[in-house]
Design an enzyme around this catalytic site. Structure first.
Site, PDB file in Angstrom:
ATOM      1  N   LEU B  76     -33.291  31.333 -11.831  1.00 42.58           N
ATOM      2  CA  LEU B  76     -32.020  30.635 -12.054  1.00 42.58           C
ATOM      3  C   LEU B  76     -32.040  29.248 -11.436  1.00 42.58           C
ATOM      4  O   LEU B  76     -31.587  28.276 -12.036  1.00 42.58           O
ATOM      5  CB  LEU B  76     -30.872  31.454 -11.479  1.00 42.58           C
ATOM      6  CG  LEU B  76     -30.531  32.714 -12.263  1.00 42.58           C
ATOM      7  CD1 LEU B  76     -29.431  33.497 -11.560  1.00 42.58           C
ATOM      8  CD2 LEU B  76     -30.098  32.384 -13.688  1.00 42.58           C
ATOM      9  N   ALA B  77     -32.589  29.131 -10.214  1.00 42.28           N
ATOM     10  CA  ALA B  77     -32.579  27.830  -9.547  1.00 42.28           C
ATOM     11  C   ALA B  77     -33.598  26.881 -10.189  1.00 42.28           C
ATOM     12  O   ALA B  77     -33.266  25.725 -10.500  1.00 42.28           O
ATOM     13  CB  ALA B  77     -32.863  28.002  -8.059  1.00 42.28           C
ATOM     14  N   GLY B  78     -34.812  27.349 -10.410  1.00 39.95           N
ATOM     15  CA  GLY B  78     -35.856  26.469 -10.941  1.00 39.95           C
ATOM     16  C   GLY B  78     -35.701  26.168 -12.421  1.00 39.95           C
ATOM     17  O   GLY B  78     -35.890  25.029 -12.853  1.00 39.95           O
ATOM     18  N   ARG B 364     -22.070  46.959   2.666  1.00 39.73           N
ATOM     19  CA  ARG B 364     -23.472  47.311   2.481  1.00 39.73           C
ATOM     20  C   ARG B 364     -24.214  47.586   3.779  1.00 39.73           C
ATOM     21  O   ARG B 364     -24.956  48.556   3.889  1.00 39.73           O
ATOM     22  CB  ARG B 364     -24.205  46.160   1.771  1.00 39.73           C
ATOM     23  CG  ARG B 364     -23.849  46.030   0.320  1.00 39.73           C
ATOM     24  CD  ARG B 364     -24.574  44.863  -0.313  1.00 39.73           C
ATOM     25  NE  ARG B 364     -24.206  44.789  -1.730  1.00 39.73           N
ATOM     26  CZ  ARG B 364     -24.681  43.878  -2.572  1.00 39.73           C
ATOM     27  NH1 ARG B 364     -25.520  42.957  -2.150  1.00 39.73           N
ATOM     28  NH2 ARG B 364     -24.324  43.898  -3.840  1.00 39.73           N
ATOM     29  N   GLU B 463     -32.914  31.153  -3.664  1.00 38.74           N
ATOM     30  CA  GLU B 463     -33.209  32.085  -2.572  1.00 38.74           C
ATOM     31  C   GLU B 463     -34.276  31.531  -1.634  1.00 38.74           C
ATOM     32  O   GLU B 463     -34.389  31.964  -0.487  1.00 38.74           O
ATOM     33  CB  GLU B 463     -33.647  33.448  -3.134  1.00 38.74           C
ATOM     34  CG  GLU B 463     -33.672  34.560  -2.080  1.00 38.74           C
ATOM     35  CD  GLU B 463     -34.093  35.924  -2.623  1.00 38.74           C
ATOM     36  OE1 GLU B 463     -34.193  36.081  -3.849  1.00 38.74           O
ATOM     37  OE2 GLU B 463     -34.319  36.840  -1.806  1.00 38.74           O
ATOM     38  N   LEU B 479     -26.497  34.758  -7.709  1.00 38.65           N
ATOM     39  CA  LEU B 479     -26.607  34.084  -9.002  1.00 38.65           C
ATOM     40  C   LEU B 479     -25.847  32.763  -8.950  1.00 38.65           C
ATOM     41  O   LEU B 479     -26.280  31.744  -9.491  1.00 38.65           O
ATOM     42  CB  LEU B 479     -26.030  34.967 -10.117  1.00 38.65           C
ATOM     43  CG  LEU B 479     -26.620  36.373 -10.228  1.00 38.65           C
ATOM     44  CD1 LEU B 479     -26.040  37.101 -11.439  1.00 38.65           C
ATOM     45  CD2 LEU B 479     -28.119  36.317 -10.343  1.00 38.65           C
TER      46      LEU B 479
END
EC number: 1.3.5.1
Lengths: 247, 675
Positions: B76-78, B364, B463, B479
């Site tokens: 998603l980032a790249g 969590r 990340e 995301l």
């Protein structure tokens, strides 16, 4: 479980390959198919033989990397990806044949790995909406009917694994193509480029050496994401409309 | 909401931390000065991003095509950064180790993506999303960065919808959204359980469009093995073509690492098998700081390990905890029985017992830790793995009795099917078994507000950087960060750096390039020439066991010291007893693995040192020496409200600890409580 594996070994794209037999022992039925291959590879490494190369990554059925023909079936006997296939689907003493995807447009790179970059080039030929970052309208300014959005989602689940091509006697990628055409064609955002998209993608599909579709349906039955065969009807309809419109 | 909500961003609500304990004494070198320059604009927090965008210089469109940008990673980032920078007209080279950019591990994210759209008119706002994210991260993220993330979140949804991402819709055809991860507003946009896949395909398609346009060149099946640093600036990478084995030099004006997280240091995790730390770790060894490496998110609802052959773990959606009841047998001797034969009075519904107000829906980190406690007590269920049974029941019998099997099937059908496929057990009849697993890392390369590392010209997104999640990542925020960085933040910050370009021409004969290339070649030769008896995989498994045991959900000073010694021994053995067959000039998966595993081993040591230093319980990181009287996590803001940014101390040297104080101006720090 003890198994006999007949595996396609091929050094590289230039070399010719051959089937080789290996015995593996102590396979648990809780192993995934790929963990069974890991076990084989660990044994081969110990014996000083080069491990079998195969593509895999997420191992949870979504990245689309794994691509094995198992006993002549794409991804094996269950309708799922190879990474989600478990050894309890096989029986002790069985012989399992493992080959790479079979299709002229997917040349073998090494052992069980094939080159699927043709799929990227098909997407490059129109499988997108031409919107630059920052120029998007407010998301709710363009409503998308719920049933159409749901159909778009159902076919957008294609993972690009290529099982449809490997299963097709003609080596056609029509299911892959139809899934993308239908995904974008069902949404209002996909309309402006609908005709040029289908014309461009089909031309690239043919140029890559994929075969034509003769409605055999093996693709849909092998698809781990259960993309329905009717996306090919949609593809043909859109292509006909595009050709009539002069694309 | 904090009663003291001071959005002015002008008053410091906490002082600088003063660390009193020094558990890691002897394992590191303290840096003399604090790291103060994170380069965020000052002033009102809500205006900082606008200010920065205005301050940053522009690059003339005609000059952009003369500027070369390397992006490593296509998630998603790249992927989104490659698409956006390509559209802008820069000359982008994109690298991924997979056969297609579409396979990056962002594709596996299930739940959803947050955005402060306030479509439900339930009181959501940029500030509230910002507040929830900072609080959820246990006050260990950076305020300015998180505010910006919340600010651009709404644009992400617009962008993705315009690309044709098939988000869930309501009957009017408008976007639907839901609540997620204990948040009180509905701000999570989703595409059934495959949101990551749909967002990634959107970014991938946008990137492929640029490939067709000629602004992006994609290099698939390529792995970055070194950063080239010339005169202190990142100027390119050394990559290996994984098919031919060729070592390639790629020069550029700027390098972006978007290479994901390093959860696979634990061997078993929910990460893709290929996810690795090599790009980040090679950059770290070249001088880039690694921040908060010990921050790991453990996800409570994964399918447990079934045996030593296990290669990865599969996550089950947390939504199951809405209807499933979690229990273990009260008596150890019942652990091997069929759970249906264990009467109600012999079952311990431990979350409902310990946390009556939240029950099975505790966050969590708490759900994970209590599951581990039960198994450590010897009350775990399922197959024996090592000395323990590592599983607890997630039981739907009550829900089936209350709602009917059809209603349960309607809600969770695909998850139940997936569970049955993997375990061979029918969860409609037998309770599911779950166990926590490593899911995401919040640590990563240190970056400033502009996402630039301390090496000029080396940017880090998604990340792979550390900045936005603190010590504990909230659901549906990964995301959001990946796409915020790639579509909106990086393109606006990188241009200020590129405004100084094009930089001085260098060629492959430059000493820095030769040095980088030679070091890569020598490493590869070394891997192939050791000729020992153990596979890289066996080292990885051993490392994973050490990390999980001593640097996993619960950590202690003694355990961490022990782990550091064990890792140092493992590292020494690696260099003398590794066995890699095959050659360097061909596709060689064992060779690829060897390079990644030694980087994981070195990272593992640093993670343990970081965990040893941080004598507080924070987020998913529970430090045994820091707990309340009733056994809950205890943070120490006055000592540890800082980012630990580690500098590589040279081969065999000690890492250097730089501290960046976390000063809050808009949110007051508070302890979390779920009792």
């Amino acid at each position: 479980m003890n198994l006999t594996l007949k595996i396609w070994r091929q050094k590289d794209a230039q070399s010719s390959g051959a089937m080789q037999s290996y015995a593996v022992e102590g396979i648990s039925e809780d192993m995934s198919f790929l963990e069974m291959l890991d076990t084989l590879n660990e044994q081969l490494n110990e014996r000083g033989e080069e491990p079998v190369a195969f593509d895999h990554d997420c191992r949870e059925g979504i990245c689309g990397s794994c691509d094995l023909m198992i006993n002549g079936q794409a991804h094996g006997p269950e309708v799922t990806t190879t990474c989600q296939l478990h050894m309890r689907s096989f029986s002790d003493g069985q012989t399992i044949t493992i080959e790479p995807w079979r299709a002229g447009a997917f040349p073998v790179v090494k052992d069980l790995i094939v080159d699927r970059s043709a799929f990227d080039r098909i997407i490059q030929s129109g499988g997108y909406v031409s919107v630059n970052t920052g120029s998007a309208p407010e998301a709710n300014s363009v409503p998308a009917p719920r049933d159409k959005a749901m159909r778009a989602f159902n076919v957008a689940t294609c993972i690009g694994c290529g099982a449809c091509v490997a299963a097709c006697p003609n080596g056609s990628a029509s299911l892959f193509l139809g899934a993308k055409i239908t995904h974008l064609g069902e949404l209002p955002q996909g309309q402006p480029e609908r005709m040029s998209r289908v014309a461009g993608m089909v031309a690239q599909h043919d140029a890559e050496g994929f075969g034509g579709c003769t409605n055999i349906g093996e693709c849909a039955s092998a698809c781990p994401k259960e993309i329905p065969l009717d996306v090919i009807s949609q593809l043909n309809k859109d292509l006909r409309d595009a050709l009539r419109a002069g694309y | 909401m904090a009663s003291t909500a001071d959005v002015s961003g002008l008053t410091e609500l906490n002082g600088p931390p003063e660390q009193r304990s020094d558990d890691a004494h002897g394992y590191y070198t303290p840096a003399p000065e604090k790291l103060v320059d994170a380069k965020a604009p000052t002033g009102l927090i809500k205006d900082r991003w606008t200010t920065r965008k205005m301050e940053n210089r522009l690059v003339n469109p005609a000059n952009r095509r003369k500027l070369d940008v390397i992006i490593v990673g296509t998630g998603l980032a790249g992927g989104s950064a490659a698409a956006t920078l390509g559209e802008a007209g820069y000359n982008v080279k994109s690298f991924c180790y997979q056969d297609s950019p579409r396979r990056a591990h962002s594709i596996a994210a299930q739940g959803g993506i947050n955005a402060a759209k306030n479509y439900k008119e339930d009181g959501d706002s940029t500030y509230r999303l910002f507040y929830d994210t900072v609080k959820g991260g246990d006050y260990r993220s950076r305020e300015s960065n998180v505010y910006r993330l919340a600010e651009v979140s709404a644009n992400i949804i617009d962008q993705c919808v315009a690309q044709g991402v098939p988000f869930a819709r309501d009957y009017a055809g408008l976007l639907d959204n839901r609540s997620f991860g204990g948040v009180q507003v509905s701000r999570t946009f989703y595409a059934r359980g495959q949101t990551g896949q749909q967002l990634l395909i959107g970014a991938y398609q946008a990137m492929e469009r640029q490939v067709a346009a000629g602004t992006v060149t994609q290099y698939t099946r390529h792995e970055m093995l070194e950063v080239i640093v010339v005169d202190g600036k990142a100027r390119g990478i050394i990559a290996r073509d994984l098919v031919t084995g060729e070592i390639e030099t790629h020069l550029a004006d700027v390098v972006v690492l978007a290479s994901g997280g390093y959860g696979n240091v634990f061997y078993l995790s929910t990460n893709a098998m290929g996810s690795n730390v090599t790009a980040s770790w090679r950059a770290h060894r070249k001088g880039a700081y690694m921040a908060n490496p010990c921050y790991t998110q453990i996800h409570p609802t994964c399918i447990p390990v079934s045996g030593d052959h296990q290669s990865k773990l599969t996550l089950m959606s947390e939504s199951l905890r809405n209807d499933g009841r979690i229990w273990v047998p009260k008596n150890k001797e019942d652990c091997t029985k069929d759970p249906r034969d264990i009467p109600e009075e012999d079952r311990d519904y431990y979350l409902e017992r310990i946390y009556p107000s939240f029950g099975n829906l505790v966050p969590r980190d708490i759900a994970s830790r209590q599951a581990k406690n039960m198994c450590d007590e010897g009350r775990g269920v399922g197959p024996m793995v090592g000395d323990f049974r590592r599983g607890v029941y997630l039981d739907f019998a009550d829900a089936i009795a209350r709602l009917g099997e059809d209603a349960v099937r309607e809600k969770y059908d695909n998850l139940f099917d997936m569970y049955e496929r993997i375990t061979g057990e029918n969860p409609y009849q037998v309770p599911m078994r779950i166990y926590p697993a490593v899911h995401y890392v919040m640590g990563g390369l240190w970056v400033d507000y502009d996402l630039q590392s301390n090496i000029p010209g080396l940017f880090v997104t998604g990340e792979a950087n550390f900045s936005d999640h603190g010590a504990n990542r909230l659901g549906a925020s990964a995301l959001m960060q990946g796409l915020a960085d790639g579509y909106f933040v990086l393109p606006n910050t990188i241009r200020d750096y590129l405004a100084d370009g094009p930089f001085e021409q260098i060629d492959e004969s430059h000493p820095a390039v030769v040095e980088a290339r030679t070091s890569v070649e020598e490493r590869i030769d070394k891997f192939l020439s050791i000729g020992g008896s153990r596979s890289a995989d066996s080292f990885h498994k051993e490392l994973g066991n050490i990390m999980w045991e001593y640097c996993g959900m619960e950590r202690s000073e003694d355990g961490l010291r022990k782990a550091i010694d064990m890792i140092r021994e493992l590292k020494a053995e690696f260099w003398t007893n590794l066995k890699v067959l095959g050659t360097a000039d061909s596709l060689n998966q064992s060779l690829e693995k060897a390079g990644r595993v030694i980087d994981f081993i070195e990272l593992g040591e640093l993670m343990c040192i970081d965990a040893l230093n941080r004598r507080e319980s924070c987020g998913g990181h529970f430090r045994a020496e820091s707990q309340t009287e009733d056994g809950e996590a205890l943070r120490h803001d006055e000592e540890f409200a800082y980012v630990a940014a580690w500098e590589f101390g040279g081969e065999g040297g000690l890492p250097v600890l730089h501290k960046e104080d976390l000063i809050y101006t808009a949110i007051e720090m508070k302890q979390r409580s779920y009792k």
